[in-house]
Write a protein that holds these residues in place. Structure first.
Motif, mmCIF file in Angstrom:
data_model
loop_
_atom_site.group_PDB
_atom_site.id
_atom_site.type_symbol
_atom_site.label_atom_id
_atom_site.label_comp_id
_atom_site.label_asym_id
_atom_site.label_seq_id
_atom_site.Cartn_x
_atom_site.Cartn_y
_atom_site.Cartn_z
ATOM 1 N N ASP A 1 0.872 -1.123 -0.161
ATOM 2 C CA ASP A 1 -0.047 0.069 0.079
ATOM 3 C C ASP A 1 1.052 1.387 -0.100
ATOM 4 O O ASP A 1 0.248 2.339 0.355
ATOM 5 C CB ASP A 1 -0.877 -0.075 1.213
ATOM 6 C CG ASP A 1 -0.011 -0.169 2.499
ATOM 7 O OD1 ASP A 1 1.051 -0.473 2.447
ATOM 8 O OD2 ASP A 1 -0.915 0.257 3.485
ATOM 9 N N PHE A 2 1.962 1.091 -0.363
ATOM 10 C CA PHE A 2 3.019 2.152 -0.049
ATOM 11 C C PHE A 2 3.439 2.668 -1.576
ATOM 12 O O PHE A 2 3.934 1.908 -2.380
ATOM 13 C CB PHE A 2 4.165 1.730 0.482
ATOM 14 C CG PHE A 2 5.413 3.045 0.508
ATOM 15 C CD1 PHE A 2 5.271 4.255 0.958
ATOM 16 C CD2 PHE A 2 6.565 2.661 0.058
ATOM 17 C CE1 PHE A 2 6.119 5.279 1.146
ATOM 18 C CE2 PHE A 2 7.718 3.877 -0.006
ATOM 19 C CZ PHE A 2 7.197 5.054 0.701
ATOM 20 N N ASP A 3 3.140 4.091 -1.806
ATOM 21 C CA ASP A 3 3.620 4.538 -3.069
ATOM 22 C C ASP A 3 4.695 5.666 -2.756
ATOM 23 O O ASP A 3 4.681 6.586 -2.491
ATOM 24 C CB ASP A 3 2.499 5.281 -3.874
ATOM 25 C CG ASP A 3 2.646 5.954 -5.009
ATOM 26 O OD1 ASP A 3 3.699 5.821 -5.668
ATOM 27 O OD2 ASP A 3 2.009 6.489 -5.746
ATOM 28 N N PRO A 4 5.966 5.170 -3.373
ATOM 29 C CA PRO A 4 7.079 5.962 -3.011
ATOM 30 C C PRO A 4 6.850 7.494 -3.916
ATOM 31 O O PRO A 4 7.794 8.350 -3.267
ATOM 32 C CB PRO A 4 8.278 5.311 -3.623
ATOM 33 C CG PRO A 4 7.797 4.240 -4.374
ATOM 34 C CD PRO A 4 6.217 3.936 -3.949
ATOM 35 N N ALA A 5 6.189 7.327 -4.717
ATOM 36 C CA ALA A 5 6.174 8.751 -5.460
ATOM 37 C C ALA A 5 5.332 9.931 -4.587
ATOM 38 O O ALA A 5 5.631 10.994 -4.859
ATOM 39 C CB ALA A 5 5.277 8.480 -6.642
ATOM 40 N N THR A 6 4.642 9.348 -3.779
ATOM 41 C CA THR A 6 3.980 10.368 -2.801
ATOM 42 C C THR A 6 4.745 11.121 -1.756
ATOM 43 O O THR A 6 4.610 12.145 -1.109
ATOM 44 C CB THR A 6 2.771 9.755 -1.754
ATOM 45 O OG1 THR A 6 3.446 8.734 -1.083
ATOM 46 C CG2 THR A 6 1.876 9.192 -2.990
ATOM 47 N N VAL A 7 6.335 10.514 -1.362
ATOM 48 C CA VAL A 7 7.180 11.116 -0.599
ATOM 49 C C VAL A 7 8.385 11.599 -1.014
ATOM 50 O O VAL A 7 9.426 11.594 -0.381
ATOM 51 C CB VAL A 7 7.438 9.959 0.615
ATOM 52 C CG1 VAL A 7 6.035 9.884 1.430
ATOM 53 C CG2 VAL A 7 8.011 8.887 0.014
ATOM 54 N N VAL A 8 8.485 11.941 -2.500
ATOM 55 C CA VAL A 8 9.775 12.232 -3.263
ATOM 56 C C VAL A 8 10.297 13.511 -2.579
ATOM 57 O O VAL A 8 9.264 14.648 -2.283
ATOM 58 C CB VAL A 8 9.421 12.564 -4.543
ATOM 59 C CG1 VAL A 8 10.690 13.135 -5.276
ATOM 60 C CG2 VAL A 8 9.233 11.454 -5.211
ATOM 61 N N GLY A 9 11.283 13.704 -2.073
ATOM 62 C CA GLY A 9 12.027 14.579 -1.426
ATOM 63 C C GLY A 9 12.060 14.979 0.181
ATOM 64 O O GLY A 9 12.257 15.811 0.599
ATOM 65 N N MET A 10 11.136 14.013 0.666
ATOM 66 C CA MET A 10 10.692 13.972 2.070
ATOM 67 C C MET A 10 11.772 13.209 2.747
ATOM 68 O O MET A 10 12.102 11.838 2.134
ATOM 69 C CB MET A 10 9.250 13.793 2.238
ATOM 70 C CG MET A 10 8.456 14.653 1.476
ATOM 71 S SD MET A 10 6.791 14.164 2.174
ATOM 72 C CE MET A 10 5.751 15.154 0.844
ATOM 73 N N GLN A 11 11.697 13.031 4.092
ATOM 74 C CA GLN A 11 12.534 11.982 4.773
ATOM 75 C C GLN A 11 11.315 10.936 5.168
ATOM 76 O O GLN A 11 10.359 11.193 5.502
ATOM 77 C CB GLN A 11 13.019 12.558 6.074
ATOM 78 C CG GLN A 11 14.175 13.555 5.949
ATOM 79 C CD GLN A 11 14.779 14.348 7.103
ATOM 80 O OE1 GLN A 11 14.238 13.921 8.139
ATOM 81 N NE2 GLN A 11 15.807 15.071 7.168
ATOM 82 N N VAL A 12 11.992 9.966 4.972
ATOM 83 C CA VAL A 12 11.292 8.824 5.614
ATOM 84 C C VAL A 12 11.891 7.579 6.390
ATOM 85 O O VAL A 12 13.243 7.492 6.091
ATOM 86 C CB VAL A 12 10.654 7.680 4.125
ATOM 87 C CG1 VAL A 12 9.917 6.604 4.454
ATOM 88 C CG2 VAL A 12 9.803 8.613 3.245
ATOM 89 N N GLY A 13 11.281 7.306 7.375
ATOM 90 C CA GLY A 13 12.017 6.437 8.272
ATOM 91 C C GLY A 13 11.731 5.018 7.848
ATOM 92 O O GLY A 13 10.671 4.712 7.611
ATOM 93 N N VAL A 14 12.636 4.121 7.993
ATOM 94 C CA VAL A 14 12.648 2.956 7.646
ATOM 95 C C VAL A 14 13.792 1.832 8.307
ATOM 96 O O VAL A 14 14.686 2.194 8.719
ATOM 97 C CB VAL A 14 13.147 2.786 6.007
ATOM 98 C CG1 VAL A 14 13.069 1.179 5.497
ATOM 99 C CG2 VAL A 14 12.644 3.510 5.205
ATOM 100 N N THR A 15 12.966 0.882 8.840
ATOM 101 C CA THR A 15 13.631 -0.150 9.246
ATOM 102 C C THR A 15 13.404 -1.487 8.778
ATOM 103 O O THR A 15 12.568 -1.748 8.120
ATOM 104 C CB THR A 15 12.648 -0.385 10.863
ATOM 105 O OG1 THR A 15 12.713 0.849 11.572
ATOM 106 C CG2 THR A 15 13.500 -1.634 11.695
ATOM 107 N N GLY A 16 14.424 -2.343 8.740
ATOM 108 C CA GLY A 16 14.468 -3.423 7.929
ATOM 109 C C GLY A 16 15.893 -4.238 7.962
ATOM 110 O O GLY A 16 16.572 -3.835 8.908
#
Length: 65
Positions: free
Chosen positions: A24-39
């Motif tokens: 359900d995640f669309d990376p195009a919606t967060v271009v230029g923003m900071q995103v926290g990721v664990t994995g």
């Protein structure tokens, strides 16, 4: 995570692979923003192609703005 000279440098590239895991995640919606990721962080080295790939385990591993 500090990439030094940034992701524009091919030797400092990290890709976040969400396909098939976080559907359900669309990376195009967060271009230029900071995103926290664990994995799981894995290196990919094929000849002179060297990158890091971060695989989130579920949508809970993403912290969106």
């Amino acid at each position: 995570l500090d990439l030094g000279s940034g992701c524009g440098d091919p030797d400092r590239t990290i890709s976040v692979i969400t396909a098939g895991v976080v559907t359900d995640f669309d990376p195009a919606t967060v271009v230029g923003m900071q995103v926290g990721v664990t994995g799981t962080l894995r290196p990919v080295n094929i000849g002179t192609f060297n990158v890091w790939i971060l695989f989130p385990r579920s949508s809970a591993d993403l912290v969106l703005p």
